[in-house]
Write a protein that holds these residues in place. Structure first.
Motif, PDB file in Angstrom:
ATOM      1  N   GLU A 184       4.554  11.835  -7.883  1.00  0.00           N
ATOM      2  CA  GLU A 184       3.662  11.644  -6.731  1.00  0.00           C
ATOM      3  C   GLU A 184       2.990  10.283  -6.874  1.00  0.00           C
ATOM      4  O   GLU A 184       2.463   9.944  -7.935  1.00  0.00           O
ATOM      5  N   ILE A 185       3.020   9.499  -5.796  1.00  0.00           N
ATOM      6  CA  ILE A 185       2.349   8.199  -5.765  1.00  0.00           C
ATOM      7  C   ILE A 185       1.367   8.194  -4.600  1.00  0.00           C
ATOM      8  O   ILE A 185       1.734   8.517  -3.466  1.00  0.00           O
ATOM      9  N   THR A 186       0.116   7.873  -4.894  1.00  0.00           N
ATOM     10  CA  THR A 186      -0.926   7.826  -3.874  1.00  0.00           C
ATOM     11  C   THR A 186      -1.724   6.536  -4.034  1.00  0.00           C
ATOM     12  O   THR A 186      -1.610   5.828  -5.035  1.00  0.00           O
ATOM     13  N   LYS A 187      -2.545   6.250  -3.019  1.00  0.00           N
ATOM     14  CA  LYS A 187      -3.380   5.059  -3.071  1.00  0.00           C
ATOM     15  C   LYS A 187      -4.787   5.430  -3.516  1.00  0.00           C
ATOM     16  O   LYS A 187      -5.350   6.440  -3.080  1.00  0.00           O
ATOM     17  N   SER A 188      -5.357   4.611  -4.389  1.00  0.00           N
ATOM     18  CA  SER A 188      -6.743   4.766  -4.826  1.00  0.00           C
ATOM     19  C   SER A 188      -7.508   3.532  -4.387  1.00  0.00           C
ATOM     20  O   SER A 188      -7.251   2.424  -4.856  1.00  0.00           O
TER      21      SER A 188
END
Length: 313
Positions: free
Chosen positions: A51-55
């Motif tokens: 899973e890749i998300t933006k912070s």
């Protein structure tokens, strides 16, 4: 003048909001999302998950699930030459090195390499995760016993079998092979009654992909890697484990990728989304029907009832 100032302020607000929204939309990385992975390692296809998300404004972070162990955080996914890379510490892997990943997007598929904790390099691919759809007005069929209290009919051991049926109880007396149901299921209700000795550890995998943890954890704080948790992902709201040596029960409802769990008569997880596969999954095909898998490679465990109520087709 007041009307003019108000109108001007609203205009600037609209322009700022439009520009900001456009900037955010343009800044969306094609890598963001959940990915079902397969790692080609030593002649085997190992199911994994990413899973890749933006912070914040631009930093990419994530989570990774290997072929065993729990979901582990990725502190930062680095962008480089239209691709990405990240490094995470080893968990239960042998060796003394970090896991290192590189990847790039080819059409709708991610592909790249993993440097394992022993320094060897392997290839992997990943596709956008697809999950079984949730059904609002699902209709259930008739309950069906998957254990006949006589033998292992309907089940297969993954390796040298140590499972036996004694006095109507399905028993794994020692660590050995996992047990997999011959039938596959998509949406279902599941009732299991189990018992374990002090310090033991087992689990039951829904569709062969999502482990509900079974472990001797009485008196501990709830955790997603302890009794009643979806391993590495979902934490029960209460620790409901009984003392070791007592019969216990789970009543589990799986509808799409939403799960509810009642442990020993108390709701501990209610209609929560399972993000992805857990370590030890049979495959990473999340949208498909799959078997039940009972973990037998960790410690002794007994089952006296396994009853499934599948969706009525």
């Amino acid at each position: 003048m007041k009307f003019y100032a108000t109108t001007l302020a609203l205009g600037f607000l609209f322009l700022f909001t439009s520009v900001s929204s456009t900037a955010i939309a343009q800044d969306k990385s094609p890598f963001i999302g959940r990915w079902d992975m397969v790692i080609q390692q030593e002649g085997k296809e190992l199911p994994s998950w990413l899973e890749i998300t933006k912070s914040g404004r631009s930093t990419l972070v994530g989570r990774f699930v290997y072929a065993f162990g729990s979901a582990r955080p990725i502190a930062e996914v680095q962008m480089k030459n239209n691709g990405f890379n990240f490094t995470i510490p080893r968990q239960w892997e042998p060796g003394d090195k970090d896991l290192k990943f590189e990847g790039a997007l080819q059409g709708t598929t991610l592909s790249g390499t993993m440097v394992y904790t022993d320094g060897k390099k392997y290839k992997w691919t990943a596709t956008p995760a697809k999950v079984a759809p949730y059904k609002e007005n699902i209709v259930w069929g008739a309950p069906k016993a998957l254990f006949n209290e006589t033998d292992l009919k309907g089940w297969s051991a993954m390796g040298d079998n140590q499972w036996i049926v004694k006095n109507g109880i399905l028993t794994s007396p020692k660590s050995g092979a996992n047990l997999v149901s011959d039938e596959k299921f998509l949406n279902f209700k599941l009732h299991v009654e189990f018992k374990y000795p002090e310090g033991s550890n087992s689990g039951i995998y829904l569709r062969g992909r999502h482990e509900v943890q079974i472990e001797d954890n009485r008196g501990l704080e709830p955790s997603n890697i302890l009794f009643g948790g979806i391993y590495g992902f979902l934490t029960p709201n209460e620790m409901m484990a009984k003392p070791a040596g007592e019969w216990q029960s789970y009543d589990i409802t799986l509808n799409g990728n939403r799960v509810s769990i009642v442990a020993n008569g108390k709701a501990i997880i209610t209609d929560q989304i399972i993000p992805g596969i857990t370590g030890g999954a049979l495959d990473s095909n999340e949208a498909e029907a799959g078997p039940l898998l009972i973990q037998g490679d960790h410690g002794p465990v007994e089952f006296r009832s396994i009853v499934i109520t599948p969706e009525l087709n």
